[in-house]
Write a protein that holds these residues in place. Structure first.
Motif, PDB file in Angstrom:
ATOM      1  N   ARG A 121       0.829  -1.209   0.000  1.00  0.00           N
ATOM      2  CA  ARG A 121       0.000   0.000   0.000  1.00  0.00           C
ATOM      3  C   ARG A 121       0.860   1.253   0.000  1.00  0.00           C
ATOM      4  O   ARG A 121       0.503   2.270  -0.612  1.00  0.00           O
ATOM      5  N   TYR A 122       1.998   1.185   0.699  1.00  0.00           N
ATOM      6  CA  TYR A 122       2.920   2.330   0.731  1.00  0.00           C
ATOM      7  C   TYR A 122       3.432   2.651  -0.669  1.00  0.00           C
ATOM      8  O   TYR A 122       3.419   3.815  -1.098  1.00  0.00           O
ATOM      9  N   VAL A 123       3.865   1.633  -1.399  1.00  0.00           N
ATOM     10  CA  VAL A 123       4.371   1.850  -2.757  1.00  0.00           C
ATOM     11  C   VAL A 123       3.245   2.339  -3.671  1.00  0.00           C
ATOM     12  O   VAL A 123       3.439   3.244  -4.483  1.00  0.00           O
ATOM     13  N   ALA A 124       2.052   1.767  -3.539  1.00  0.00           N
ATOM     14  CA  ALA A 124       0.926   2.137  -4.396  1.00  0.00           C
ATOM     15  C   ALA A 124       0.516   3.599  -4.209  1.00  0.00           C
ATOM     16  O   ALA A 124       0.141   4.275  -5.175  1.00  0.00           O
ATOM     17  N   ILE A 125       0.598   4.092  -2.967  1.00  0.00           N
ATOM     18  CA  ILE A 125       0.134   5.457  -2.681  1.00  0.00           C
ATOM     19  C   ILE A 125       1.262   6.481  -2.727  1.00  0.00           C
ATOM     20  O   ILE A 125       1.103   7.567  -3.276  1.00  0.00           O
ATOM     21  N   CYS A 126       2.399   6.128  -2.156  1.00  0.00           N
ATOM     22  CA  CYS A 126       3.500   7.087  -2.052  1.00  0.00           C
ATOM     23  C   CYS A 126       4.450   7.052  -3.246  1.00  0.00           C
ATOM     24  O   CYS A 126       5.133   8.043  -3.528  1.00  0.00           O
ATOM     25  N   TYR A 214       5.451   2.951  10.331  1.00  0.00           N
ATOM     26  CA  TYR A 214       6.197   3.834   9.421  1.00  0.00           C
ATOM     27  C   TYR A 214       5.476   3.955   8.087  1.00  0.00           C
ATOM     28  O   TYR A 214       5.318   5.076   7.554  1.00  0.00           O
ATOM     29  N   MET A 215       5.045   2.820   7.530  1.00  0.00           N
ATOM     30  CA  MET A 215       4.384   2.837   6.222  1.00  0.00           C
ATOM     31  C   MET A 215       3.104   3.666   6.265  1.00  0.00           C
ATOM     32  O   MET A 215       2.840   4.483   5.379  1.00  0.00           O
ATOM     33  N   TYR A 216       2.300   3.487   7.298  1.00  0.00           N
ATOM     34  CA  TYR A 216       1.036   4.215   7.358  1.00  0.00           C
ATOM     35  C   TYR A 216       1.227   5.681   7.711  1.00  0.00           C
ATOM     36  O   TYR A 216       0.409   6.524   7.346  1.00  0.00           O
ATOM     37  N   THR A 217       2.302   6.004   8.407  1.00  0.00           N
ATOM     38  CA  THR A 217       2.636   7.415   8.642  1.00  0.00           C
ATOM     39  C   THR A 217       2.977   8.092   7.321  1.00  0.00           C
ATOM     40  O   THR A 217       2.536   9.220   7.051  1.00  0.00           O
ATOM     41  N   GLN A 218       3.762   7.407   6.491  1.00  0.00           N
ATOM     42  CA  GLN A 218       4.112   7.943   5.176  1.00  0.00           C
ATOM     43  C   GLN A 218       2.880   8.061   4.282  1.00  0.00           C
ATOM     44  O   GLN A 218       2.734   9.037   3.533  1.00  0.00           O
ATOM     45  N   ILE A 219       1.998   7.082   4.361  1.00  0.00           N
ATOM     46  CA  ILE A 219       0.760   7.122   3.565  1.00  0.00           C
ATOM     47  C   ILE A 219      -0.091   8.318   3.980  1.00  0.00           C
ATOM     48  O   ILE A 219      -0.613   9.057   3.137  1.00  0.00           O
ATOM     49  N   THR A 222       1.480  11.573   2.771  1.00  0.00           N
ATOM     50  CA  THR A 222       1.290  11.735   1.326  1.00  0.00           C
ATOM     51  C   THR A 222      -0.135  12.178   1.006  1.00  0.00           C
ATOM     52  O   THR A 222      -0.357  13.039   0.147  1.00  0.00           O
ATOM     53  N   CYS A 223      -1.098  11.596   1.700  1.00  0.00           N
ATOM     54  CA  CYS A 223      -2.504  11.926   1.452  1.00  0.00           C
ATOM     55  C   CYS A 223      -2.826  13.361   1.858  1.00  0.00           C
ATOM     56  O   CYS A 223      -3.662  14.019   1.233  1.00  0.00           O
ATOM     57  N   LEU A 224      -2.172  13.847   2.905  1.00  0.00           N
ATOM     58  CA  LEU A 224      -2.440  15.197   3.391  1.00  0.00           C
ATOM     59  C   LEU A 224      -1.808  16.278   2.524  1.00  0.00           C
ATOM     60  O   LEU A 224      -2.349  17.378   2.403  1.00  0.00           O
ATOM     61  N   LYS A 225      -0.674  15.956   1.894  1.00  0.00           N
ATOM     62  CA  LYS A 225       0.057  16.991   1.154  1.00  0.00           C
ATOM     63  C   LYS A 225      -0.264  17.028  -0.334  1.00  0.00           C
ATOM     64  O   LYS A 225       0.106  17.979  -1.018  1.00  0.00           O
ATOM     65  N   THR A 226      -0.933  16.004  -0.847  1.00  0.00           N
ATOM     66  CA  THR A 226      -1.221  15.954  -2.284  1.00  0.00           C
ATOM     67  C   THR A 226      -2.706  15.758  -2.531  1.00  0.00           C
ATOM     68  O   THR A 226      -3.439  15.265  -1.687  1.00  0.00           O
ATOM     69  N   ASN A 227      -3.107  16.151  -3.725  1.00  0.00           N
ATOM     70  CA  ASN A 227      -4.462  15.849  -4.163  1.00  0.00           C
ATOM     71  C   ASN A 227      -4.515  14.386  -4.575  1.00  0.00           C
ATOM     72  O   ASN A 227      -3.722  13.944  -5.401  1.00  0.00           O
ATOM     73  N   GLN A 228      -5.463  13.676  -4.029  1.00  0.00           N
ATOM     74  CA  GLN A 228      -5.523  12.237  -4.266  1.00  0.00           C
ATOM     75  C   GLN A 228      -6.076  11.937  -5.652  1.00  0.00           C
ATOM     76  O   GLN A 228      -7.109  12.459  -6.052  1.00  0.00           O
ATOM     77  N   SER A 229      -5.383  11.076  -6.363  1.00  0.00           N
ATOM     78  CA  SER A 229      -5.880  10.586  -7.639  1.00  0.00           C
ATOM     79  C   SER A 229      -6.879   9.469  -7.381  1.00  0.00           C
ATOM     80  O   SER A 229      -7.035   8.999  -6.248  1.00  0.00           O
ATOM     81  N   ASP A 230      -7.566   9.037  -8.423  1.00  0.00           N
ATOM     82  CA  ASP A 230      -8.525   7.939  -8.273  1.00  0.00           C
ATOM     83  C   ASP A 230      -7.832   6.670  -7.801  1.00  0.00           C
ATOM     84  O   ASP A 230      -8.369   5.922  -6.977  1.00  0.00           O
ATOM     85  N   ALA A 231      -6.626   6.427  -8.321  1.00  0.00           N
ATOM     86  CA  ALA A 231      -5.876   5.228  -7.932  1.00  0.00           C
ATOM     87  C   ALA A 231      -5.500   5.283  -6.460  1.00  0.00           C
ATOM     88  O   ALA A 231      -5.566   4.286  -5.740  1.00  0.00           O
TER      89      ALA A 231
END
Length: 310
Positions: A121-126, A214-219, A222-231
């Protein structure tokens, strides 16, 4: 088992002390629980295998969890429900060793699998642009093999350390065989066993906890600082499910292991926690994933629809 141990020795599991009126209801409850666990996890397996849309790294990793749950349930329930009716809480040492090995192996494997799913999930989102390059089929196979190799190596060593001793007691303090209860049957110096057990807890539980946090902190960052794409939105939908499943297993296992190391801990609470590790994750995991992950839910509904039509 050690060659010093008598081949005709039987170990005695903790008695249930059920009144006669509750024996068959308890037997039926245990049997139905086992059937329900097998059905739910088998349903997830078949849905993933039958749907080409689910042949993705996340679901291939997820495929390992129901297999592990079914092995754990089979290691515990058949002997347990049979002993309810027969009132014989006896188990041969080789069977006890095997049960303890399978319970610890699958529990360790589950935590590592959930850590690998958090990485996915970390790689998919971040790192979405690198996802296909990182989570290739070749790398996925290597991750799965590495997870079970680490689990097997750690737990095989753990169980063999206690299996080498001659047992001076026969009363197991739990409702099933596990490493802490087996160590308590030994009258010799077991400091190496205790130190190694702590090391395994530190590596498996501590390591998996740090990785997932660590992975979910990074996720989250990433979600807070960027506009989320559909993916990204689609990937985030699964994160809550993964985290819930991981925390249920992590907290349950931690309290169970801690109860064995606290001398004043209530034996009733310890036994209840020990059994809950074998019951709740195998029941809750397929339900949580089946309800929360849209793709998996659709695959299950589609499979059930075909089954009823046929």
């Amino acid at each position: 088992m050690s060659a010093n141990a008598s081949s005709d020795l039987f170990l005695s599991l903790e008695k249930l002390d059920l009144p006669n009126a509750y024996i068959y209801p308890a037997f039926l409850s245990g049997l139905l629980t086992y059937i329900f666990i097998m059905f739910c996890n088998l349903l997830v397996l078949v849905a993933i295998a039958a749907s080409k849309k689910l042949h993705k790294p996340m679901f291939i990793l997820l495929f390992n969890l129901p297999v592990s749950h079914m092995i754990t349930a089979t290691a515990f329930f058949p002997h347990f429900v049979l002993s309810i009716v027969t009132k014989r809480r006896l188990i041969p040492p080789p069977a006890c060793i095997t049960q303890a090995f399978l319970v610890h192996l699958c529990g360790t494997g589950n935590l590592l699998i959930l850590s690998a799913m958090a990485y996915d999930r970390y790689v998919a989102i971040c790192r979405p642009l690198r996802y296909n390059a990182v989570m290739t089929p070749h790398n996925l196979v290597k991750i799965i093999i590495l997870i079970w190799f680490i689990s097997f190596s750690l737990i095989f060593t753990l169980i063999m350390l206690v299996a080498q001793f001659k047992l001076c007691r026969t009363n197991i303090v739990d409702l099933y065989c596990n490493n802490p209860s087996l160590v308590k049957l030994v009258c010799e110096d077991t400091r190496v066993n205790n130190y190694y057990g702590i090391l395994v807890i530190f590596i498996v539980q501590g390591g998996s906890f740090l990785i997932v946090i660590y992975m979910y902190t990074q996720i989250l960052y990433t979600c807070l600082k960027t506009n989320q794409s559909d993916a990204q939105k689609k990937a985030i939908q699964t994160c809550g499910s993964h985290l819930a499943v991981f925390l249920i297993l992590q907290i349950n296992t931690t309290f169970t292991l801690a109860a064995h190391r606290i001398k004043n801990a209530s034996p009733y609470i310890r036994r209840a926690l020990g059994v809950s590790v074998l019951i709740f994750p195998p029941i809750l995991d397929p339900i949580i994933y089946g309800l929360k992950i849209t793709e998996l839910k659709q695959a299950i509904v589609k499979f059930l629809g075909r089954s009823f039509k046929s």
